[in-house]
Design a protein around this motif. Structure first.
Motif, short mmCIF file in Angstrom:
data_model
loop_
_atom_site.label_atom_id
_atom_site.label_comp_id
_atom_site.label_asym_id
_atom_site.label_seq_id
_atom_site.Cartn_x
_atom_site.Cartn_y
_atom_site.Cartn_z
N ASP A 120 -2.17 10.20 3.18
CA ASP A 120 -2.43 10.07 4.61
C ASP A 120 -2.04 8.70 5.16
O ASP A 120 -2.25 8.41 6.33
CB ASP A 120 -3.89 10.39 4.95
N GLY A 121 -1.46 7.86 4.31
CA GLY A 121 -0.98 6.57 4.77
C GLY A 121 -2.08 5.55 5.03
O GLY A 121 -1.82 4.48 5.59
N GLU A 122 -3.29 5.87 4.63
CA GLU A 122 -4.41 4.97 4.89
C GLU A 122 -5.29 4.88 3.65
O GLU A 122 -5.71 5.89 3.10
CB GLU A 122 -5.23 5.52 6.06
N PHE A 123 -5.52 3.68 3.20
CA PHE A 123 -6.37 3.44 2.03
C PHE A 123 -7.73 2.96 2.56
O PHE A 123 -8.00 1.78 2.65
CB PHE A 123 -5.72 2.39 1.13
N GLY A 124 -8.57 3.92 2.93
CA GLY A 124 -9.83 3.65 3.61
C GLY A 124 -10.96 3.26 2.67
O GLY A 124 -10.85 3.33 1.45
N ASP A 125 -12.06 2.86 3.30
CA ASP A 125 -13.25 2.44 2.55
C ASP A 125 -13.79 3.54 1.66
O ASP A 125 -14.23 3.29 0.54
CB ASP A 125 -14.35 1.96 3.50
N GLU A 126 -13.75 4.78 2.16
CA GLU A 126 -14.27 5.90 1.37
C GLU A 126 -13.45 6.06 0.09
O GLU A 126 -14.01 6.29 -0.99
CB GLU A 126 -14.22 7.21 2.16
N GLU A 127 -12.14 5.93 0.21
CA GLU A 127 -11.27 6.05 -0.96
C GLU A 127 -11.49 4.89 -1.92
O GLU A 127 -11.51 5.08 -3.14
CB GLU A 127 -9.81 6.14 -0.53
N LYS A 128 -11.68 3.70 -1.38
CA LYS A 128 -11.94 2.53 -2.23
C LYS A 128 -13.26 2.69 -2.98
O LYS A 128 -13.34 2.36 -4.17
CB LYS A 128 -11.94 1.26 -1.39
N ASP A 129 -14.29 3.20 -2.29
CA ASP A 129 -15.57 3.43 -2.95
C ASP A 129 -15.45 4.47 -4.05
O ASP A 129 -16.00 4.31 -5.14
CB ASP A 129 -16.63 3.87 -1.93
N MET A 130 -14.73 5.53 -3.75
CA MET A 130 -14.55 6.59 -4.74
C MET A 130 -13.75 6.07 -5.94
O MET A 130 -14.04 6.42 -7.09
CB MET A 130 -13.84 7.78 -4.09
N LEU A 131 -12.78 5.23 -5.66
CA LEU A 131 -11.98 4.65 -6.73
C LEU A 131 -12.85 3.79 -7.65
O LEU A 131 -12.67 3.81 -8.87
CB LEU A 131 -10.82 3.83 -6.15
N LYS A 132 -13.82 3.09 -7.09
CA LYS A 132 -14.75 2.30 -7.91
C LYS A 132 -15.57 3.21 -8.83
O LYS A 132 -15.81 2.87 -9.99
CB LYS A 132 -15.68 1.48 -7.03
N GLU A 133 -15.97 4.37 -8.30
CA GLU A 133 -16.72 5.33 -9.11
C GLU A 133 -15.87 5.86 -10.26
O GLU A 133 -16.33 5.96 -11.40
CB GLU A 133 -17.20 6.49 -8.25
N VAL A 134 -14.62 6.18 -9.96
CA VAL A 134 -13.70 6.69 -10.98
C VAL A 134 -13.41 5.60 -12.01
O VAL A 134 -13.31 5.87 -13.20
CB VAL A 134 -12.40 7.22 -10.33
#
Length: 134
Positions: free
Chosen positions: A19-33
Motif C-alpha cells: 500500500d506504499g505506507e509503512f504505518g504504525d500498525e505494521e511496525k507494531d505487528m513487525l515487532k510482534e513477529v
C-alpha cells in the motif's frame, strides 16, 4: 517454522510495501513477529526500502525465488501472515487485494483457498474497511 526467516521476510515486506505506507500498525505487528519468529525487523524494513526501487515484476521475481524455499506445509501460514499485515491498518485496498492474490499464486495457494482464508479472517474484524476497485 521450517521456512527460513529470510524467505518469510520477503513476503512480509511485500505485504507492507503493497500500500506504499509503512504505518504504525505494521511496525507494531513487525515487532510482534520479530520476537515470535526471531525475525529481525530491520531486515524486513531493508527489503521494504529495496522494493521501492524495484518494478512490480522484479518484486514478483524476488517473491518467486523466496517461494521456492517455503515449506509446502507452511504456504498457507505464510499467506496468513501476509494477510495479517495487509489488514493491520484496518483498511484493505483494491491494490492490496490484488497483491494478496498474486502472492497466493506465487506461493501455489489456490484462489479458492486464498478466498477461504480471506473470508475467515474478515469475519474476525467488525470494523475492517474493504475498498472496492474503481
Amino acid at each position: 517454522m521450517k521456512t527460513s526467516v529470510k524467505d518469510l521476510a520477503q513476503f512480509i515486506a511485500a505485504a507492507i510495501w503493497a500500500d506504499g505506507e509503512f504505518g504504525d500498525e505494521e511496525k507494531d505487528m513487525l515487532k510482534e513477529v520479530e520476537s515470535a519468529l526471531n525475525l529481525p525487523a530491520k531486515d524486513v524494513e531493508k527489503i521494504v526500502k529495496d522494493y521501492d526501487s524495484l518494478s512490480e515484476e522484479q518484486v514478483s521475481d524476488a517473491l518467486a525465488a523466496a517461494a521456492k524455499n517455503v515449506d509446502a506445509k507452511e504456504k498457507g501460514s505464510v499467506l496468513d501472515i501476509v494477510l495479517q499485515f495487509i489488514i493491520s491498518d484496518g483498511v484493505v485496498t483494491a491494490e492490496e487485494m490484488s497483491n494478496y492474490y498474486a502472492i497466493a499464486s506465487i506461493l501455489g495457494v489456490s484462489s479458492e483457498d486464498a478466498d477461504a482464508l480471506f473470508d475467515q479472517t474478515v469475519e474476525e474484524y467488525d470494523d475492517l474497511v474493504i475498498e472496492d476497485a474503481e
